[in-house]
Write a protein that holds these residues in place. Structure first.
Motif, PDB file in Angstrom:
ATOM      1  N   GLY A  95      89.225 -24.598  -9.809  1.00  0.00           N
ATOM      2  CA  GLY A  95      90.097 -25.770  -9.356  1.00  0.00           C
ATOM      3  C   GLY A  95      90.564 -25.626  -8.112  1.00  0.00           C
ATOM      4  N   ALA A  96      91.313 -24.183  -7.686  1.00  0.00           N
ATOM      5  CA  ALA A  96      91.586 -23.803  -6.349  1.00  0.00           C
ATOM      6  C   ALA A  96      90.658 -24.042  -5.383  1.00  0.00           C
ATOM      7  CB  ALA A  96      92.459 -22.594  -6.655  1.00  0.00           C
ATOM      8  N   GLU A  97      89.556 -23.775  -5.527  1.00  0.00           N
ATOM      9  CA  GLU A  97      88.301 -23.572  -4.542  1.00  0.00           C
ATOM     10  C   GLU A  97      87.563 -25.053  -4.581  1.00  0.00           C
ATOM     11  OE1 GLU A  97      87.299 -20.987  -2.501  1.00  0.00           O
ATOM     12  OE2 GLU A  97      89.273 -19.756  -3.209  1.00  0.00           O
ATOM     13  N   GLY A  98      87.865 -25.780  -5.614  1.00  0.00           N
ATOM     14  CA  GLY A  98      87.009 -27.123  -5.156  1.00  0.00           C
ATOM     15  C   GLY A  98      85.519 -26.773  -5.831  1.00  0.00           C
ATOM     16  N   ILE A  99      85.218 -25.935  -6.736  1.00  0.00           N
ATOM     17  CA  ILE A  99      83.962 -25.426  -7.274  1.00  0.00           C
ATOM     18  C   ILE A  99      83.968 -26.358  -8.228  1.00  0.00           C
ATOM     19  CG2 ILE A  99      82.550 -23.640  -8.260  1.00  0.00           C
ATOM     20  CD1 ILE A  99      83.721 -22.796  -5.480  1.00  0.00           C
ATOM     21  N   GLU A 100      82.623 -27.267  -8.135  1.00  0.00           N
ATOM     22  CA  GLU A 100      82.269 -28.099  -8.842  1.00  0.00           C
ATOM     23  C   GLU A 100      80.747 -28.128  -9.375  1.00  0.00           C
ATOM     24  OE1 GLU A 100      83.248 -31.750  -7.097  1.00  0.00           O
ATOM     25  OE2 GLU A 100      85.384 -31.680  -7.518  1.00  0.00           O
ATOM     26  N   ASN A 101      79.824 -27.327  -8.640  1.00  0.00           N
ATOM     27  CA  ASN A 101      78.266 -27.539  -8.954  1.00  0.00           C
ATOM     28  C   ASN A 101      77.892 -26.389  -9.951  1.00  0.00           C
ATOM     29  OD1 ASN A 101      78.161 -29.798  -7.215  1.00  0.00           O
ATOM     30  ND2 ASN A 101      78.376 -28.355  -5.425  1.00  0.00           N
ATOM     31  N   VAL A 102      78.821 -25.333 -10.306  1.00  0.00           N
ATOM     32  CA  VAL A 102      78.404 -23.993 -11.096  1.00  0.00           C
ATOM     33  C   VAL A 102      79.142 -24.296 -12.138  1.00  0.00           C
ATOM     34  CG1 VAL A 102      77.628 -22.833  -8.953  1.00  0.00           C
ATOM     35  CG2 VAL A 102      80.058 -22.696 -10.205  1.00  0.00           C
ATOM     36  N   GLU A 103      78.693 -23.502 -13.229  1.00  0.00           N
ATOM     37  CA  GLU A 103      79.655 -23.214 -14.482  1.00  0.00           C
ATOM     38  C   GLU A 103      80.078 -21.955 -14.614  1.00  0.00           C
ATOM     39  OE1 GLU A 103      77.938 -25.329 -18.175  1.00  0.00           O
ATOM     40  OE2 GLU A 103      76.430 -26.219 -17.044  1.00  0.00           O
ATOM     41  N   THR A 104      81.361 -21.665 -15.134  1.00  0.00           N
ATOM     42  CA  THR A 104      81.738 -20.518 -15.437  1.00  0.00           C
ATOM     43  C   THR A 104      81.679 -20.350 -17.009  1.00  0.00           C
ATOM     44  OG1 THR A 104      84.049 -21.169 -15.255  1.00  0.00           O
ATOM     45  CG2 THR A 104      83.239 -20.049 -13.304  1.00  0.00           C
ATOM     46  N   LEU A 105      81.399 -18.968 -17.099  1.00  0.00           N
ATOM     47  CA  LEU A 105      81.323 -18.649 -18.618  1.00  0.00           C
ATOM     48  C   LEU A 105      81.836 -17.106 -18.545  1.00  0.00           C
ATOM     49  CD1 LEU A 105      77.663 -19.781 -19.489  1.00  0.00           C
ATOM     50  CD2 LEU A 105      79.825 -20.856 -20.112  1.00  0.00           C
ATOM     51  N   SER A 106      82.696 -17.078 -19.659  1.00  0.00           N
ATOM     52  CA  SER A 106      83.369 -15.751 -20.081  1.00  0.00           C
ATOM     53  C   SER A 106      82.978 -14.994 -21.071  1.00  0.00           C
ATOM     54  CB  SER A 106      84.834 -15.966 -20.140  1.00  0.00           C
ATOM     55  OG  SER A 106      85.513 -14.940 -20.536  1.00  0.00           O
ATOM     56  N   ASP A 107      82.654 -13.734 -20.945  1.00  0.00           N
ATOM     57  CA  ASP A 107      82.332 -12.672 -22.053  1.00  0.00           C
ATOM     58  C   ASP A 107      83.515 -11.957 -22.349  1.00  0.00           C
ATOM     59  OD1 ASP A 107      80.419 -11.105 -23.774  1.00  0.00           O
ATOM     60  OD2 ASP A 107      79.912  -9.678 -21.830  1.00  0.00           O
ATOM     61  N   PHE A 108      84.716 -12.566 -22.503  1.00  0.00           N
ATOM     62  CA  PHE A 108      85.814 -11.653 -22.704  1.00  0.00           C
ATOM     63  C   PHE A 108      86.105 -11.111 -24.069  1.00  0.00           C
ATOM     64  CE2 PHE A 108      87.291 -15.781 -24.316  1.00  0.00           C
ATOM     65  CZ  PHE A 108      88.549 -15.430 -24.982  1.00  0.00           C
ATOM     66  N   LYS A 109      85.588 -11.953 -25.171  1.00  0.00           N
ATOM     67  CA  LYS A 109      85.697 -11.837 -26.724  1.00  0.00           C
ATOM     68  C   LYS A 109      85.323 -10.119 -26.936  1.00  0.00           C
ATOM     69  CE  LYS A 109      86.420 -16.200 -28.486  1.00  0.00           C
ATOM     70  NZ  LYS A 109      86.031 -17.074 -29.568  1.00  0.00           N
ATOM     71  N   ASP A 110      83.863  -9.922 -26.702  1.00  0.00           N
ATOM     72  CA  ASP A 110      83.223  -8.549 -27.041  1.00  0.00           C
ATOM     73  C   ASP A 110      82.635  -7.992 -26.038  1.00  0.00           C
ATOM     74  OD1 ASP A 110      81.070 -10.381 -27.194  1.00  0.00           O
ATOM     75  OD2 ASP A 110      81.413 -10.768 -29.290  1.00  0.00           O
ATOM     76  N   GLY A 111      82.320  -8.671 -25.245  1.00  0.00           N
ATOM     77  CA  GLY A 111      81.240  -7.949 -24.064  1.00  0.00           C
ATOM     78  C   GLY A 111      79.870  -7.844 -24.495  1.00  0.00           C
ATOM     79  N   ASN A 112      79.423  -8.517 -25.465  1.00  0.00           N
ATOM     80  CA  ASN A 112      77.961  -8.441 -26.071  1.00  0.00           C
ATOM     81  C   ASN A 112      77.334  -8.875 -24.851  1.00  0.00           C
ATOM     82  OD1 ASN A 112      78.577  -7.187 -28.366  1.00  0.00           O
ATOM     83  ND2 ASN A 112      78.872  -9.172 -29.625  1.00  0.00           N
TER      84      ASN A 112
END
Length: 165
Positions: A95-112
């Motif tokens: 949001g702060a960077e105006g990033i709109e063309n990529v998707e972010t995904l998180s592996d925070f739950k278990d690192g699998n």
């Protein structure tokens, strides 16, 4: 187990990356809205997996910006930026960077994801995070390109990754 460096000091990962020609493994990663994305979510699209330790570091942030700038020029391709950061941090950054063309995904739950792809850092100050990796696949999940950046502080080879598309 692979060896990479952080500031020139050797650190190790949990395994080996998928090789060119391999099929990537399914995954369960968390989107910024806390829903879950899997490989099936991107069926029929080419993928660029931009994987890194933390979106809040200089090189990681640069890689997201670089792939964001290039993503709009890619046909039938999704760029997924994957880390162990909380989805809230990923959303704030984009949001702060105006990033709109990529998707972010998180592996925070278990690192699998990091474990299954052999890129989890297992020792040193970044243990538990992901090493810097770019994996590119075709529409069927076959690996076209895989790079584990030898020095974590360095950027990936964007041109080599995108050339296979």
């Amino acid at each position: 187990m692979a060896t990479v460096t952080l500031g020139g000091n050797p650190i190790h990962t949990s395994g080996e990356l998928p090789k060119v020609g391999d099929s990537i493994k399914d995954f369960q990663l968390v989107k910024p809205d806390l829903s879950v994305a899997s490989l099936e979510s991107y069926k029929g699209s080419k993928l660029v997996l931009n994987i890194f330790p933390s979106i809040d570091t200089g090189t990681c942030a640069t890689s997201v910006r670089q792939f964001n700038a290039k993503a709009s020029e890619l046909n039938n391709t999704k760029v997924l930026c994957i880390s162990r950061d909380l989805p809230f941090a990923q959303k704030r950054f984009c949001g702060a960077e105006g990033i709109e063309n990529v998707e972010t995904l998180s592996d925070f739950k278990d690192g699998n994801f990091g474990k299954n792809y052999g890129l989890e850092i297992v020792d040193g100050p970044l243990a538990g995070l992901h090493s810097r990796v770019v994996i590119v696949t075709d529409e069927n999940g076959k690996v076209l390109h895989a790079e584990q950046v030898a020095e974590i502080a360095n950027e990936p080879n964007y041109d080599a990754a995108l050339a296979v598309l």
